[in-house]
Design a protein around this motif. Structure first.
Motif, mmCIF file in Angstrom:
data_model
loop_
_atom_site.group_PDB
_atom_site.id
_atom_site.type_symbol
_atom_site.label_atom_id
_atom_site.label_comp_id
_atom_site.label_asym_id
_atom_site.label_seq_id
_atom_site.Cartn_x
_atom_site.Cartn_y
_atom_site.Cartn_z
ATOM 1 N N VAL A 140 10.733 6.761 -3.000
ATOM 2 C CA VAL A 140 10.396 7.615 -1.858
ATOM 3 C C VAL A 140 9.717 6.794 -0.763
ATOM 4 O O VAL A 140 9.940 7.021 0.425
ATOM 5 C CB VAL A 140 9.506 8.799 -2.315
ATOM 6 C CG1 VAL A 140 8.876 9.501 -1.124
ATOM 7 C CG2 VAL A 140 10.329 9.787 -3.117
ATOM 8 N N ALA A 141 8.935 5.803 -1.146
ATOM 9 C CA ALA A 141 8.286 4.947 -0.148
ATOM 10 C C ALA A 141 9.324 4.240 0.722
ATOM 11 O O ALA A 141 9.047 3.885 1.864
ATOM 12 C CB ALA A 141 7.394 3.928 -0.836
ATOM 13 N N THR A 186 0.820 -1.212 0.000
ATOM 14 C CA THR A 186 0.000 0.000 0.000
ATOM 15 C C THR A 186 0.854 1.262 0.000
ATOM 16 O O THR A 186 0.530 2.221 -0.691
ATOM 17 C CB THR A 186 -0.946 0.033 1.212
ATOM 18 O OG1 THR A 186 -0.183 -0.211 2.390
ATOM 19 C CG2 THR A 186 -2.038 -0.998 1.070
ATOM 20 N N ILE A 187 1.953 1.272 0.765
ATOM 21 C CA ILE A 187 2.747 2.500 0.826
ATOM 22 C C ILE A 187 3.381 2.834 -0.525
ATOM 23 O O ILE A 187 3.220 3.952 -1.022
ATOM 24 C CB ILE A 187 3.795 2.436 1.963
ATOM 25 C CG1 ILE A 187 3.062 2.416 3.305
ATOM 26 C CG2 ILE A 187 4.739 3.626 1.906
ATOM 27 C CD1 ILE A 187 3.967 2.321 4.504
ATOM 28 N N PRO A 188 4.078 1.890 -1.171
ATOM 29 C CA PRO A 188 4.604 2.236 -2.498
ATOM 30 C C PRO A 188 3.515 2.586 -3.505
ATOM 31 O O PRO A 188 3.682 3.519 -4.310
ATOM 32 C CB PRO A 188 5.343 0.962 -2.932
ATOM 33 C CG PRO A 188 5.661 0.267 -1.670
ATOM 34 C CD PRO A 188 4.547 0.572 -0.727
ATOM 35 N N ALA A 189 2.392 1.896 -3.448
ATOM 36 C CA ALA A 189 1.317 2.194 -4.393
ATOM 37 C C ALA A 189 0.795 3.604 -4.177
ATOM 38 O O ALA A 189 0.586 4.365 -5.136
ATOM 39 C CB ALA A 189 0.188 1.172 -4.251
ATOM 40 N N ALA A 190 0.602 3.960 -2.895
ATOM 41 C CA ALA A 190 0.118 5.311 -2.598
ATOM 42 C C ALA A 190 1.149 6.346 -3.022
ATOM 43 O O ALA A 190 0.808 7.384 -3.597
ATOM 44 C CB ALA A 190 -0.178 5.440 -1.098
ATOM 45 N N SER A 191 2.437 6.064 -2.781
ATOM 46 C CA SER A 191 3.490 7.007 -3.158
ATOM 47 C C SER A 191 3.476 7.250 -4.654
ATOM 48 O O SER A 191 3.630 8.389 -5.122
ATOM 49 C CB SER A 191 4.865 6.468 -2.773
ATOM 50 O OG SER A 191 4.944 6.293 -1.400
ATOM 51 N N PHE A 192 3.321 6.184 -5.414
ATOM 52 C CA PHE A 192 3.264 6.297 -6.873
ATOM 53 C C PHE A 192 2.116 7.200 -7.286
ATOM 54 O O PHE A 192 2.283 8.142 -8.070
ATOM 55 C CB PHE A 192 3.135 4.893 -7.475
ATOM 56 C CG PHE A 192 2.686 4.865 -8.909
ATOM 57 C CD1 PHE A 192 3.262 5.708 -9.855
ATOM 58 C CD2 PHE A 192 1.692 3.977 -9.310
ATOM 59 C CE1 PHE A 192 2.851 5.672 -11.176
ATOM 60 C CE2 PHE A 192 1.281 3.941 -10.623
ATOM 61 C CZ PHE A 192 1.846 4.796 -11.555
#
Lengths: 383, 262
Positions: A298-299, A162-168
């Motif tokens: 960034v994540a 979820t964190i990398p997906a949200a960062s993207f």
């Protein structure tokens, strides 16, 4: 003289770290060495294989130094033994393999990725002052990541997804907004508009991040989020490296394959169109790619600024602006730069671990001002 | 190869037509000039032809095929141009800028070959810019840039060459050289030109644009007349066939009372 100051600054910052091996490296900063004026216009470039070899050597040296130095000093011979698997289990082994090595790898990946994204964004807006941090792309990624952590968006799913997906998603949206705000009606990008749009979007997103924090303040969140806003590699672990490394490898390979259309972007929208580039479609693709790489990095590291600004510039001075040659050099330089910067971050105030984003901002801020001044001097000069 | 526009129209959102139902043809080996005062729609018309603008009405046909159906790349393989504000693009060298002309013939990941390098060298020689090859494009003068971008258009190996004021920044020697070079290429050439005497000498046919419409067309000696210049440009001028060139030569008469109409 002036042209080389930032390179010298960049080298000084990593001088302590690579002092032991520097004598063996070919000079990276130009044929004349440090402090001398360039031997010709920037179009004169060094032999490509020499540059690549030098950078690979520099990266190896930087990585070895980063594995050996720190709050515990480990002799280089021991480090090499541990890496080749010939050492007995020992505390040194744990420090090198489980603490420092994943951090070095993450640092190299983030440095390379930010440099590649910076290079690409500079082509996209045809302005050497673009950088994922300055354009608010990193802020978009952090704001989205913080929302996920604090607000529990997508709770139930693994945060490694979820964190990398949200960062993207955050990076992509921020980039779209800045691009739309900064673009002149005719399709150009003036420095003023670009920086103003980037700064405005960054501020709004930082404020949003703070707001989320204040409203739902929990002590453990605060620490985690501070880490995002400053940028650091301290959380590197083996089990989290797969995603950033994959995204970096795929993203960089694709962008190198797209070197020809990236070059075409440099001659302007109309120029690229008449040379057969479907600019709207290509731009959309590049938006997705750069946001993906920035977001995922960034994540894992937080927003580390100015790497994507300084490194592409230095790389262009070495091998010119054509992307097929430029992108691999920028990636390697970015990796070296961030590994060394992170080593400095761990050691200058040891045992304090300074967020590496603070150090890159300390070197990058003055560099940015220098670029800005230089650009103004050039704009003012007679054609 | 034959370029044809059919009632080509470009209307801006306010409803004004910058180009109004223009129909023209250019055949292979022919050089066709587009003349007319500032704001008459020459540049807009050309931009519609080379694909920087999408016409709001009418069609651009290449051998009967509507170019609106072709992609940017397919168009660039057949139509080359020199965009008016050639941007500097960081510190690319002249050689790199000219080599971009090969792009429409390449897959995006394909590298340039030795044959491409040979084409680039040849084109730079033809525009008298061989000695600029290693220089930074950003640091060239306006005239040097124009010649380099012309070389890039040659490297595209187009069937149609669309040029907007190709002699804009050039001194007189290069004006003559570039126009002579373009005329002898064998491509279908569509040129917007300010200089009526040059247009008369180098073009097989002229179209005169005024307020977006074609007001006259035909061979230069039929089109360029004192009456037409008075009507379209609002100036008094004398047109005579020059004994040496055999082409109409325009002499403006600014000192004559009533020469410039209010």
């Amino acid at each position: 003289m002036r042209e080389f100051q930032p390179v010298r600054r960049l080298r000084t910052s990593r001088e302590a770290a690579i002092a032991g091996v520097r004598g063996r490296q070919p000079p990276v900063s130009g044929r004349g060495g440090i402090g001398e004026p360039p031997a010709g216009p920037p179009t004169r470039t060094l032999p490509y294989t020499l540059v690549i070899t030098a950078l690979v050597l520099a990266l190896t040296a930087a990585a070895l130094a980063a594995l050996a130095l720190g709050s515990v000093r480990i002799p280089t011979a021991d480090v090499i033994q541990i890496l080749t698997g010939n050492a007995d289990p020992s505390p040194y082994r744990t420090i090198v393999l489980d603490v420092r090595l994943p951090r070095v790898i993450l640092g190299a990946a983030v440095g390379a990725g930010l440099a590649v994204v910076g290079t690409t964004l500079q082509a996209l807006v045809r302005n050497p002052l673009a950088d994922p941090f300055l354009l608010g792309v990193s802020s978009g990624a952090s704001a989205a990541a913080v929302s996920v952590i604090v607000l529990g968006v997508g709770a139930g799913m693994a945060t490694t997804v979820t964190i990398p997906a949200a960062s993207f998603a955050g990076a992509f949206l921020a980039l779209l907004v800045v691009y739309a705000l900064a673009r002149e009606p005719g399709g150009g990008f003036t420095t003023t508009r670009l920086i103003l749009a980037g700064v405005a979007v960054s501020y709004v997103l930082s404020a949003l991040t703070s707001l989320i924090l204040v409203v739902s303040a929990r002590a453990d969140h605060l620490k985690e989020v501070l880490y995002w806003t400053l940028g650091g590699l301290g959380s590197a672990r083996w089990d989290m490296l797969a995603l950033p490394l994959t995204v970096l490898a795929v993203g960089t390979a694709l962008l190198i394959a797209l070197a020809r259309p990236l070059d075409l972007l440099l001659v302007g929208e109309e120029g690229a169109t008449v040379l057969g580039l479907d600019t709207a479609r290509f731009r959309a693709g590049v938006f997705v790619l750069t946001s993906l790489v920035t977001g995922v990095l960034v994540a894992h590291s937080g927003a580390i600024g100015f790497v994507g600004l300084m490194v592409p510039h230095a790389a262009r001075m070495l091998v010119g602006a054509a992307h097929r040659a430029l992108l691999p050099v920028a990636a390697l330089m970015g990796a070296v730069f961030l590994v060394v910067a992170d080593l400095a971050a761990r050691t200058v105030a040891a045992p304090q671990d300074i967020p590496v984003g603070v150090l890159t901002a300390l070197t990058g801020g003055p560099f940015f001002l220098w670029l800005l001044r230089r650009g103004r001097a050039r704009e003012g000069a007679p054609a | 190869m034959r370029l044809r526009t059919e009632d080509l129209t470009y209307e801006i959102p306010s409803g004004r037509r910058l180009v109004d139902a223009v129909s023209l043809t250019v055949s292979a080996g022919e050089t066709v000039g587009l003349v007319g005062p500032n704001g008459s729609g020459k540049t807009t018309l050309l931009r519609c032809v080379y694909g920087a603008l999408r016409p709001t009405g009418g069609r651009v046909l290449l051998d009967g095929e509507d170019l609106a159906d072709a992609g940017a790349k397919a168009r660039a393989r057949r139509i080359a141009t020199v965009p008016q504000d050639g941007q500097a693009g960081f510190e690319l060298t002249v050689r790199q800028i000219v080599a971009m002309g090969r792009s429409p013939h390449k897959r995006f990941w394909e590298a340039d070959t030795a044959a491409d390098g040979e084409l680039v060298r040849g084109a730079l020689e033809r525009v008298g810019a061989a000695d600029l090859a290693g220089r930074s494009f950003a640091r060239l003068s306006g005239g040097e840039r124009q010649r380099v971008l012309t070389a890039r258009a040659l490297v595209q190996e187009p069937a149609v060459l669309v040029l907007d004021e190709p002699t804009n920044h050039l001194d007189i020697r290069y004006q003559l050289e570039i126009l002579g070079l373009v005329r002898d290429l064998g491509t279908a050439n569509l040129l917007a030109l300010h200089d009526l005497t040059l247009a008369a000498y180098y073009c097989d046919r002229l179209y005169v644009l005024d307020a977006g419409r074609v007001v006259a067309s035909g061979p230069p000696k039929d089109v360029l007349t004192g009456e037409l210049l008075a009507e379209v440009y609002g100036v008094a001028a004398e047109v005579a066939v020059h004994p040496a060139t055999g082409a109409p030569t325009v002499t403006y008469l600014p000192g004559v009372p009533g020469a410039i109409r209010p």
